[in-house]
Structure formats: C-alpha cells, structure tokens
Design a protein around this motif. Sequence first.
Motif, PDB file in Angstrom:
ATOM      1  N   LEU A 179      24.106  75.312  56.235  1.00  0.00           N
ATOM      2  CA  LEU A 179      23.900  77.011  56.394  1.00  0.00           C
ATOM      3  C   LEU A 179      23.064  77.515  57.645  1.00  0.00           C
ATOM      4  CD1 LEU A 179      23.640  78.202  52.860  1.00  0.00           C
ATOM      5  CD2 LEU A 179      25.580  78.376  54.085  1.00  0.00           C
ATOM      6  N   THR A 180      22.889  76.710  58.415  1.00  0.00           N
ATOM      7  CA  THR A 180      22.171  76.545  60.043  1.00  0.00           C
ATOM      8  C   THR A 180      23.004  76.782  61.497  1.00  0.00           C
ATOM      9  OG1 THR A 180      21.889  74.239  60.661  1.00  0.00           O
ATOM     10  CG2 THR A 180      20.403  75.350  59.111  1.00  0.00           C
ATOM     11  N   GLN A 181      24.463  77.015  61.335  1.00  0.00           N
ATOM     12  CA  GLN A 181      26.050  76.751  62.205  1.00  0.00           C
ATOM     13  C   GLN A 181      25.109  78.655  61.594  1.00  0.00           C
ATOM     14  OE1 GLN A 181      29.247  76.269  60.746  1.00  0.00           O
ATOM     15  NE2 GLN A 181      28.629  75.941  58.757  1.00  0.00           N
ATOM     16  N   PRO A 231      29.913  87.445  48.028  1.00  0.00           N
ATOM     17  CA  PRO A 231      30.697  86.109  48.981  1.00  0.00           C
ATOM     18  C   PRO A 231      29.416  85.234  48.710  1.00  0.00           C
ATOM     19  CG  PRO A 231      29.506  87.787  49.774  1.00  0.00           C
ATOM     20  CD  PRO A 231      29.260  87.969  48.975  1.00  0.00           C
ATOM     21  N   LEU A 232      30.325  84.273  48.548  1.00  0.00           N
ATOM     22  CA  LEU A 232      29.918  82.838  48.764  1.00  0.00           C
ATOM     23  C   LEU A 232      29.919  82.425  49.991  1.00  0.00           C
ATOM     24  CD1 LEU A 232      31.241  80.772  45.675  1.00  0.00           C
ATOM     25  CD2 LEU A 232      29.084  81.038  45.281  1.00  0.00           C
ATOM     26  N   PRO A 233      29.160  81.477  50.355  1.00  0.00           N
ATOM     27  CA  PRO A 233      29.247  81.067  52.102  1.00  0.00           C
ATOM     28  C   PRO A 233      29.450  79.735  51.842  1.00  0.00           C
ATOM     29  CG  PRO A 233      26.774  80.170  51.143  1.00  0.00           C
ATOM     30  CD  PRO A 233      27.267  81.291  50.324  1.00  0.00           C
ATOM     31  N   ASN A 234      30.685  79.825  53.663  1.00  0.00           N
ATOM     32  CA  ASN A 234      30.788  79.117  53.725  1.00  0.00           C
ATOM     33  C   ASN A 234      30.060  77.613  55.077  1.00  0.00           C
ATOM     34  OD1 ASN A 234      33.545  78.710  52.103  1.00  0.00           O
ATOM     35  ND2 ASN A 234      34.513  80.421  53.143  1.00  0.00           N
ATOM     36  N   PRO A 235      30.595  76.843  55.038  1.00  0.00           N
ATOM     37  CA  PRO A 235      31.117  75.649  53.702  1.00  0.00           C
ATOM     38  C   PRO A 235      30.263  75.367  52.404  1.00  0.00           C
ATOM     39  CG  PRO A 235      29.236  74.691  55.270  1.00  0.00           C
ATOM     40  CD  PRO A 235      29.295  75.319  55.854  1.00  0.00           C
ATOM     41  N   GLN A 236      30.696  75.413  51.448  1.00  0.00           N
ATOM     42  CA  GLN A 236      30.521  75.284  50.156  1.00  0.00           C
ATOM     43  C   GLN A 236      29.930  73.667  49.776  1.00  0.00           C
ATOM     44  OE1 GLN A 236      32.945  77.531  47.846  1.00  0.00           O
ATOM     45  NE2 GLN A 236      32.934  79.354  49.154  1.00  0.00           N
ATOM     46  N   PRO A 237      28.824  73.630  49.430  1.00  0.00           N
ATOM     47  CA  PRO A 237      28.520  71.933  48.894  1.00  0.00           C
ATOM     48  C   PRO A 237      29.780  71.645  47.929  1.00  0.00           C
ATOM     49  CG  PRO A 237      27.136  73.508  47.602  1.00  0.00           C
ATOM     50  CD  PRO A 237      27.680  74.807  48.811  1.00  0.00           C
ATOM     51  N   ARG A 238      29.806  70.857  47.320  1.00  0.00           N
ATOM     52  CA  ARG A 238      30.897  70.023  46.907  1.00  0.00           C
ATOM     53  C   ARG A 238      30.239  70.459  44.879  1.00  0.00           C
ATOM     54  NH1 ARG A 238      29.854  65.877  42.427  1.00  0.00           N
ATOM     55  NH2 ARG A 238      31.960  65.003  41.172  1.00  0.00           N
ATOM     56  N   LEU A 239      31.474  70.735  44.233  1.00  0.00           N
ATOM     57  CA  LEU A 239      30.653  71.812  43.376  1.00  0.00           C
ATOM     58  C   LEU A 239      30.184  71.513  41.859  1.00  0.00           C
ATOM     59  CD1 LEU A 239      31.419  74.683  41.408  1.00  0.00           C
ATOM     60  CD2 LEU A 239      33.185  74.214  40.205  1.00  0.00           C
ATOM     61  N   GLY A 240      30.446  70.232  41.589  1.00  0.00           N
ATOM     62  CA  GLY A 240      29.569  69.437  41.067  1.00  0.00           C
ATOM     63  C   GLY A 240      30.050  69.471  38.913  1.00  0.00           C
ATOM     64  N   THR A 241      30.509  68.220  38.507  1.00  0.00           N
ATOM     65  CA  THR A 241      30.110  68.370  36.841  1.00  0.00           C
ATOM     66  C   THR A 241      28.893  68.811  36.057  1.00  0.00           C
ATOM     67  OG1 THR A 241      31.035  66.471  37.126  1.00  0.00           O
ATOM     68  CG2 THR A 241      32.926  67.517  36.813  1.00  0.00           C
ATOM     69  N   LEU A 242      28.577  69.012  35.411  1.00  0.00           N
ATOM     70  CA  LEU A 242      27.540  68.977  34.418  1.00  0.00           C
ATOM     71  C   LEU A 242      27.355  67.983  34.572  1.00  0.00           C
ATOM     72  CD1 LEU A 242      27.317  71.782  32.334  1.00  0.00           C
ATOM     73  CD2 LEU A 242      27.359  71.884  34.595  1.00  0.00           C
ATOM     74  N   PRO A 243      26.286  66.782  34.403  1.00  0.00           N
ATOM     75  CA  PRO A 243      26.189  65.577  33.998  1.00  0.00           C
ATOM     76  C   PRO A 243      26.025  64.887  32.681  1.00  0.00           C
ATOM     77  CG  PRO A 243      24.087  66.800  34.210  1.00  0.00           C
ATOM     78  CD  PRO A 243      25.231  67.072  34.706  1.00  0.00           C
ATOM     79  N   ASP A 244      26.510  63.761  32.030  1.00  0.00           N
ATOM     80  CA  ASP A 244      26.633  63.878  30.988  1.00  0.00           C
ATOM     81  C   ASP A 244      24.947  62.954  30.579  1.00  0.00           C
ATOM     82  OD1 ASP A 244      26.585  60.637  29.693  1.00  0.00           O
ATOM     83  OD2 ASP A 244      28.482  61.789  28.967  1.00  0.00           O
ATOM     84  N   LEU A 245      24.579  63.322  29.538  1.00  0.00           N
ATOM     85  CA  LEU A 245      23.913  63.530  29.378  1.00  0.00           C
ATOM     86  C   LEU A 245      22.883  62.045  29.689  1.00  0.00           C
ATOM     87  CD1 LEU A 245      22.483  66.652  26.721  1.00  0.00           C
ATOM     88  CD2 LEU A 245      22.087  66.042  29.218  1.00  0.00           C
ATOM     89  N   ALA A 246      23.465  61.012  28.177  1.00  0.00           N
ATOM     90  CA  ALA A 246      23.514  59.698  28.262  1.00  0.00           C
ATOM     91  C   ALA A 246      23.374  58.893  29.950  1.00  0.00           C
ATOM     92  CB  ALA A 246      23.755  59.478  27.163  1.00  0.00           C
ATOM     93  N   SER A 247      24.550  58.778  30.222  1.00  0.00           N
ATOM     94  CA  SER A 247      24.772  57.656  30.878  1.00  0.00           C
ATOM     95  C   SER A 247      24.103  58.024  32.564  1.00  0.00           C
ATOM     96  CB  SER A 247      26.510  58.043  30.982  1.00  0.00           C
ATOM     97  OG  SER A 247      27.707  59.049  31.549  1.00  0.00           O
ATOM     98  N   GLU A 248      24.380  59.159  32.936  1.00  0.00           N
ATOM     99  CA  GLU A 248      23.850  60.169  34.164  1.00  0.00           C
ATOM    100  C   GLU A 248      22.482  60.642  34.187  1.00  0.00           C
ATOM    101  OE1 GLU A 248      26.330  61.773  37.058  1.00  0.00           O
ATOM    102  OE2 GLU A 248      27.395  62.640  34.965  1.00  0.00           O
ATOM    103  N   LEU A 249      21.641  61.293  32.968  1.00  0.00           N
ATOM    104  CA  LEU A 249      20.285  61.681  32.685  1.00  0.00           C
ATOM    105  C   LEU A 249      19.514  60.280  32.298  1.00  0.00           C
ATOM    106  CD1 LEU A 249      20.064  65.350  32.759  1.00  0.00           C
ATOM    107  CD2 LEU A 249      20.577  63.798  34.874  1.00  0.00           C
ATOM    108  N   GLY A 250      20.498  59.316  31.429  1.00  0.00           N
ATOM    109  CA  GLY A 250      19.447  58.213  30.450  1.00  0.00           C
ATOM    110  C   GLY A 250      18.992  58.899  29.764  1.00  0.00           C
ATOM    111  N   VAL A 251      19.485  60.435  28.580  1.00  0.00           N
ATOM    112  CA  VAL A 251      18.577  60.453  27.470  1.00  0.00           C
ATOM    113  C   VAL A 251      19.235  59.879  26.389  1.00  0.00           C
ATOM    114  CG1 VAL A 251      18.444  63.072  25.884  1.00  0.00           C
ATOM    115  CG2 VAL A 251      18.633  63.054  28.359  1.00  0.00           C
TER     116      VAL A 251
END
Length: 632
Positions: free
Chosen positions: A213-215, A307-327
Amino acid sequence: MVRTATLAFCISVHAPGLSYRDDARTRVGGAASSAATTAVTLRFPRASLRLSRVCVRAVRDEDSAREEVTEWKRLLRTTEEGRANTLNDLSLSLHEQERHAAPIEIARRTLTDAELSKGIAVLWFRRNLRVHDNEALTIARRCMAVLPVYIFDPAHYGTVLSEEGFQKTGPHKAHFIHSAVEALRKALRGKASELFTAIGPAESKLIPMLQALTQYELPIYLIGCRDVSEQGMTEERAVRAAIAAQPWAAQCTMEFVMDGTLFDPDQLPRDAAALTTFQSFEQATQALGLRVSEHAFAFEESDRLGPLPNPQPRLGTLPDLASELGVEGLCEPLNWPFPDSRAVYTFRGGEPSGLERMEEYIFDWDELSSYAEDNRFLGSTQTSSKLSAWFACGALSVRAYFRQILDFEKRMIPKITQPEELQLAKESLDQMKRNLVFREYLMLRHCVCGPALPLYVTEELSEEEEIKLDAWIEGETGFAYIDAMMSELKATGWIAHVSRMCVASFLFHDLGVRNTRVGIEYFASVLVDYEEAPTVFFWNRAAASPRIDWLEHALYHDPDGWYTASWCRTLCEVPVPEIFTFHHDDSAETRKVLGMSGVKVGYNFIRPIILPDGSLNPARTQSRSDDNALVH
C-alpha cells in the motif's frame, strides 16, 4: 380430612443444542375433597428438578409448605451475601501475595477523523470478531479504503504445546474461533467488503500487505483492538518491531483501542490502590461518578465499510484446523469437536449465534429475572447465559449485553406484580450487572498492575503429581462430583464458573498438586471461553484461599445429584448423599445402597485416586483388570 398440595415442577429434556421445558402438575397426598381441599402451588427453581431424578414429596399442610420455601430462599440469600463478603477479603489477601509483570498501557483512540479520511486502513481483527459495537471498525471506516484482515498463527494453536504438553488452543475453542471468523467474513461481504485471511506469524503476514500500500504515498493506518493477554502483547510487540525496521515506517501509524470494556477507558481509575479489592474498585468508580458507557459504535444494516484498496492480497481460505493448525481431538472429516449427548448446550461461534443466544436468554426464555436463584444449579441451559464464550473472542460486545440488561429492566420490571418475584428479579439483575463490572475490574487490574503471575509454580511435577494430574484431567479421580465436572469440561469445553473454582481447589489442596501453572495451562487449552486475566486470578485465588469443601459444594450446587449422575452414568440410581460420599464410606448401609444401585467400586466405577489421608491410592498404581472397567 387430608389436605393435599399441588406441586408444580419443571421437566427438562436435554439433547445437544436442545432444551425443552414444560410445567407438569402432580396431585399428591391422597384424594382431593371438594371445597374443603386446599391446593398450594410451589414452583421450585427450574434447574433443581429434572425428569431423570424427580423426587416428589407429599406436602400435607399449606403453612409448612410455605415456611419450607421461605427458609430455603433465606438460606440461599444468606449464602450468596456471605460469599460476596468473603470475595473482598480473599482479593485483598491475594493482592498481597501476587507478583505482577510489567503494566500494560490502556489503548485509546488518538487519530482524528480528518487524519483518517486522508489515509488507507488495514483493519486487523483480533479479539473483536463482530460488526456491531466495534470501535476499531468504526475508526477504520473513516479512511479512504479499508483492508480487513484476520491472521491464524499456528503458534497459538495445536502445533506448539505448552510446557505440560497441552495444546495451546484445544478443539472446542479452535472450532469456535474458526466459526466466528467464518461468520465475520459473511458479515463483511454484506457490507460490500471482504475478510482476507492468512496463516502464519502476524508480523510476517502484515508487513507485505502494508508494503504493497506504500505505493500510493498516503498515510497507512494499522488499526485493531489491543489483546492484553501475554500472547497478544508479544504478538503486538513483534509487529511494531517489524514495522519499525522498514524504510517506509514513517508512513505507517498503528492505532489500537481497548475492546470489551464497559466504561470509557479514559475515565477508569489508574491508581493501583483502587484495585486491591473489587470493593475498592467499586468505591472508586462510584466516587468518580462513572456510568457504563452508553455510546455504541453503531454500524447500521445499510452502512458499507468502504472500498477495498488495490493491489489486494490473496483472499485466503479458512485453514483446516487439523492439518494446517495442528489442532488435535477433532471429529473427522468435518473437523468438529466430538459431540456429547450429555452436553446441555452446544456452542456455535459467530456474531449471529451470540446475538441469538443473548436475545434467547434475556427475552425469549425470561431467564434473567430468576438468575440469582437459578445460577447455583449445575447442568442446565437456562441457569447461566453462557455468553462468556462470545465475549472471549469478541464476537459479542459486553456493552451491548449490558444495554440489553438495562432495556430488560426498563421494559419488564414494571410488569412484575408479585412482591417475591419482583425482589428476585431485582436481585438477579443487580447480580448480573455486578458480575460484568467484576469482569471489568479484572481487566483493569490486569493492565494497571500488570498481568498477575501464577502462584506456587514448581519446576516440574513429581511422578505422583503426574498421576494425580492425569486422573484429574481425565475425570477419573474416583470422586464422582469432581469427575462429573472434569468430564463435562473435557467433553464440551465449558463448565460453570463455580465449578472451576471447586476443581481448581481440589487439584491444589486435596490432590496436593501444588502448581497453579499446570491448571492454568490446561484451562487455556480446553476452555471455549478462556481469558487470561480471570483464569489466572481465580487459580491464584483457589491456591491462596482455604480448601473448598467439595462435598458442601456438591450438596449446594447439585442437591438432587442429577448433574453428577448424568456425567457419571453408572451412578444414575445412587441417591443423595451416597452419590457424593460413597468413596470413603464403607458402612454396611452404604454398601447396601450401592448394591441395590448396581455399583461396585473398582469394577464399574473407579477407585479413588487418593486415600483419606491424601496419599496416593496404591490400588490405582497397580495393573488390575477390574479397574479397567470404568464407566462414566
């Protein structure tokens, strides 16, 4: 002539997420005569009688029936007053023993609307996962553009264990937060915005977003709520240090505000002497003329975030609790906590669920007006609001709840005509409001005095302490009432606050595991409503206070034994008081009662972990086949 009485009792049918009530009337005491027969209706507390263990006693005299109820209410009121007075004495004693870390600055707004309107905001959601009454969101929407962000740091979940091997965030709390973030994303989409999610340390994920966003050569504001826990402050310091190391650091300003406070933070007393006890805090707030903030950071249905600023980061999906967060401990493939049919309430994360529960508890069920009477009973959906889970992650505003209580008081109290019901309703409202002010006291004490450090911390547990701790965690101490509470905690992620004090005292005083750190870490892992300040306070208080008599606690909070029997199913036919006392009572009468109930200690119910003198029971350390047949 036989005079009869009609007893009205409440039948509760419990299933996950379901609670159904109905009034049933039973005629007792003989045949009813005509006009000479007097009937009196006794409406006992709704949580005290359940279908599985209803005991209807014949009341043959109207006057004695009224006297019995009057005496019961007097004893209840006296007990609650005594506990309130004792609380201040214990708080003073605890304050003299505790050691504290460095104080935490109470965050407040510093930027003006004019400054905000010329910049771009990165709105960092932390423990404020809601749209309503959200100061950070209200500040951010003044900016030209807003980028909402939530970051899942695996270090806060199951991949990094505590010193005793507990998950940082267990399955119940992890699933609750995951659901709250999902609900927040839906809510922001309804405001023509989006919630961008990322997985990893906050400083490593926020820096690229800010740098992109510094641009625009405009001021950049990182806006969020302050998380005053040790974990939250460590995270904030890491982000500050990372930003300070960037060449564009002068372009970025961090603006943090306090979330979840009742009073205006600028008006709160900052003198540590005013925080030695809750009573001194109340006196200080009254002297300052403080009232609960009536200002709501409104966000109407028609409002848009910006409004959302540009460029926007990758939206990202909600993580899998077991495989990605280790719960660990999740039910696959849905990644839900394992359901338990004995749970009286199923917690569903998210702002809509919290608002629904608040409306249901206050207005739909009208449980708030009898809170002072009902909250002492365990094992019912209606005996407490259970809103603490939404408060803990910020999916519900404490101020909003307090305003709903005031609204209920204004609308409903004038409609109550019976003097006894009116007195009970006023006591209930005062007690609930006082509980919320006490929560405020703990938060302010945590900041001004510094986070309290756990008392009585040892380097490591002995082998005997490890055995006792494991039995306590698994609900296998052999003390039915304690096992019932610990089984509920493990299965649902929640137990009543009076239960938390009791099991903490039992671990420290009865079992002799004199290390509050392990208890705090276990609660931090498993509780769906864990907050650092109240948890450390109550564990330190349990350690510094005299031992809680768990038998008295059981007879007071579970007088019919229904709660204990529901979590220790082998004991469902054992009457009171034998259901609580059979562990060390080897009398012929007790053996007869157990035999008639089909209970055999060591065969279908576990032996006590300790002997009457407090030493480890050698029978529990031996490999015995009959002790493997545990039924809870």
